[in-house]
Design a protein around this motif. Structure first.
Motif, short mmCIF file in Angstrom:
data_model
loop_
_atom_site.label_atom_id
_atom_site.label_comp_id
_atom_site.label_asym_id
_atom_site.label_seq_id
_atom_site.Cartn_x
_atom_site.Cartn_y
_atom_site.Cartn_z
N TYR A 167 7.97 5.59 13.70
CA TYR A 167 8.85 4.31 13.27
C TYR A 167 10.16 4.59 13.59
N GLU A 168 10.53 5.86 13.46
CA GLU A 168 12.21 6.38 13.23
C GLU A 168 12.45 6.42 14.69
N ASN A 169 11.67 6.93 15.56
CA ASN A 169 12.27 7.14 17.04
C ASN A 169 11.34 6.08 18.02
N ALA A 170 10.54 5.17 17.56
CA ALA A 170 9.97 4.29 18.59
C ALA A 170 11.07 2.99 19.15
N LYS A 171 10.94 2.96 20.44
CA LYS A 171 11.94 1.69 20.94
C LYS A 171 10.83 0.77 21.21
N VAL A 172 9.75 1.36 21.80
CA VAL A 172 8.61 0.18 22.15
C VAL A 172 7.47 0.87 21.73
N ILE A 173 6.36 0.17 21.48
CA ILE A 173 4.91 0.59 21.00
C ILE A 173 4.07 -0.15 21.91
N TYR A 174 3.21 0.67 22.79
CA TYR A 174 2.12 0.10 23.45
C TYR A 174 0.80 0.35 22.91
N LYS A 228 -5.05 -3.99 18.19
CA LYS A 228 -4.06 -4.59 16.99
C LYS A 228 -4.38 -3.88 15.74
N SER A 229 -3.76 -3.14 15.01
CA SER A 229 -4.26 -2.41 13.94
C SER A 229 -3.00 -2.17 12.87
N THR A 230 -3.21 -1.24 12.11
CA THR A 230 -2.42 -1.02 10.95
C THR A 230 -1.07 -0.48 11.29
N PHE A 231 -1.02 0.53 12.40
CA PHE A 231 0.18 1.03 12.87
C PHE A 231 1.23 -0.11 13.43
N ASP A 232 0.66 -0.58 14.25
CA ASP A 232 1.78 -1.85 15.04
C ASP A 232 1.93 -2.74 14.42
N ILE A 233 1.21 -3.19 13.54
CA ILE A 233 1.33 -4.44 12.43
C ILE A 233 2.54 -3.99 11.61
N THR A 234 2.61 -2.80 11.00
CA THR A 234 3.61 -2.25 10.37
C THR A 234 5.09 -2.29 11.08
N SER A 289 0.80 -1.16 0.00
CA SER A 289 -0.06 0.08 0.05
C SER A 289 0.74 1.29 -0.04
N ILE A 290 0.20 2.52 -0.26
CA ILE A 290 0.99 3.63 -0.21
C ILE A 290 1.43 4.08 1.11
N PHE A 291 0.58 3.43 2.14
CA PHE A 291 1.06 3.97 3.67
C PHE A 291 2.45 3.17 3.86
N LEU A 292 2.51 1.74 3.42
CA LEU A 292 3.85 1.08 3.70
C LEU A 292 5.18 1.83 2.89
N ASP A 293 4.81 2.50 1.82
CA ASP A 293 5.82 2.88 1.18
C ASP A 293 5.96 4.36 1.57
N ASP A 324 1.77 -10.58 7.74
CA ASP A 324 3.22 -9.65 6.92
C ASP A 324 2.84 -8.79 6.29
N VAL A 325 3.65 -7.82 6.04
CA VAL A 325 3.50 -6.35 5.03
C VAL A 325 4.64 -6.25 4.38
N LEU A 326 4.56 -5.75 3.08
CA LEU A 326 5.55 -5.64 2.26
C LEU A 326 6.22 -4.18 2.55
N ILE A 327 7.57 -4.18 3.04
CA ILE A 327 8.35 -2.84 3.29
C ILE A 327 9.50 -2.57 2.26
N ASP A 328 9.28 -2.99 1.16
CA ASP A 328 10.39 -2.85 0.04
C ASP A 328 10.29 -1.66 -0.31
N GLY A 329 9.23 -0.66 -0.18
CA GLY A 329 9.18 0.81 -0.77
C GLY A 329 8.77 0.51 -2.21
#
Length: 246
Positions: free
Chosen positions: A176-183, A187-193, A81-85, A223-228
């Motif tokens: 995503y750049e600055n997270a060490k841990v996510i609470y 379960k949703s798009t943000f944490d799955i990615t 998806s565009i979100f993943l890119d 699983d999601v695709l994070i290959d850009g």
């Protein structure tokens, strides 16, 4: 769907298709190819048989939905998806605890009260920071979050409807750049990615309801695709589909 929602798809391709975000409100067969774009990871409504149509092309943003629809004999493709890119971290600097409360106004939905997740307190979040050696915490909210519940919890906000989602994509990439841990509450798009980016996820074990989607798919790993390359992959596949109809 209007073109501005998928402005990254060339006009000459968009005009030869019927692209849908949802099949929840019925389906009309057109004389052009119909393509369903999965909204959210995953789009839990797709497990309903009334949304399965042999002539629809299902563009899935995760492996689980793809496998589920493929098993039903449908034209399913794992595209991303565009979100993943647009949210791929440029450089990781893990230092924050990111708190992801339920991102909808619970009071606006007909759900059992037992499914509601009350806000974490500042003291609870500070304790989690200390436990996981994080410098600080931040709470991420969207346009449909009841922000008054979290206003004292270092909120960072975005509106997925503004500026073609750019503001939201930039926020998520920063997290995503600055997270060490996510609470996360749910379960949703943000944490799955985030998990695909190697970020530790907490809180899922406390989710207060079981998703019918999880039950239908046998709780398979998502699983999601994070290959850009999602947008390129989608455009190339749309061109192939159009060629097959002409």
């Amino acid at each position: 769907m209007s073109h501005h929602c998928v402005d990254w798809i060339p006009t000459e391709i968009f005009n030869k298709l019927s692209i849908l975000w949802t099949l929840e409100f019925g389906y009309i067969e057109y004389k052009v190819p119909t393509v369903w774009f999965e909204h959210g990871i995953p789009d839990t409504s797709i497990i309903r048989p009334e949304q399965w149509h042999k002539d629809v092309h299902y563009f899935c943003n995760n492996s689980c939905t793809y496998e589920f629809l493929k098993e039903k004999g449908l034209k399913a493709y794992h595209m991303g998806s565009i979100f993943l890119d647009r949210t791929i971290p440029h450089k990781r600097n893990p230092k924050l605890l990111v708190y992801v409360p339920q991102h909808f106004r619970f009071e606006d939905h007909k759900m059992p009260e037992k499914w509601n997740h009350p806000p974490k307190t500042r003291e609870e979040l500070e304790a989690l920071c200390k436990e996981h050696d994080c410098e600080d915490f931040i709470t991420t909210v969207t346009e449909d979050t009841n922000r008054d519940l979290y206003k004292d919890l270092n909120i960072i906000k975005s509106n997925r409807m503004d500026s073609y989602g750019i503001n939201h994509f930039n926020k998520c990439r920063y997290l995503y750049e600055n997270a060490k841990v996510i609470y996360t509450d749910v379960k949703s798009t943000f944490d799955i990615t985030a998990e695909q980016h190697g970020i530790k996820i907490l809180g899922r074990e406390n989710q207060r309801h079981t998703s019918p989607y999880i039950e239908a798919t046998g709780n398979k790993k998502i699983d999601v695709l994070i290959d850009g390359k999602s947008c390129t992959r989608i455009i190339n596949k749309l061109e192939q589909i159009i060629e097959g109809y002409e």
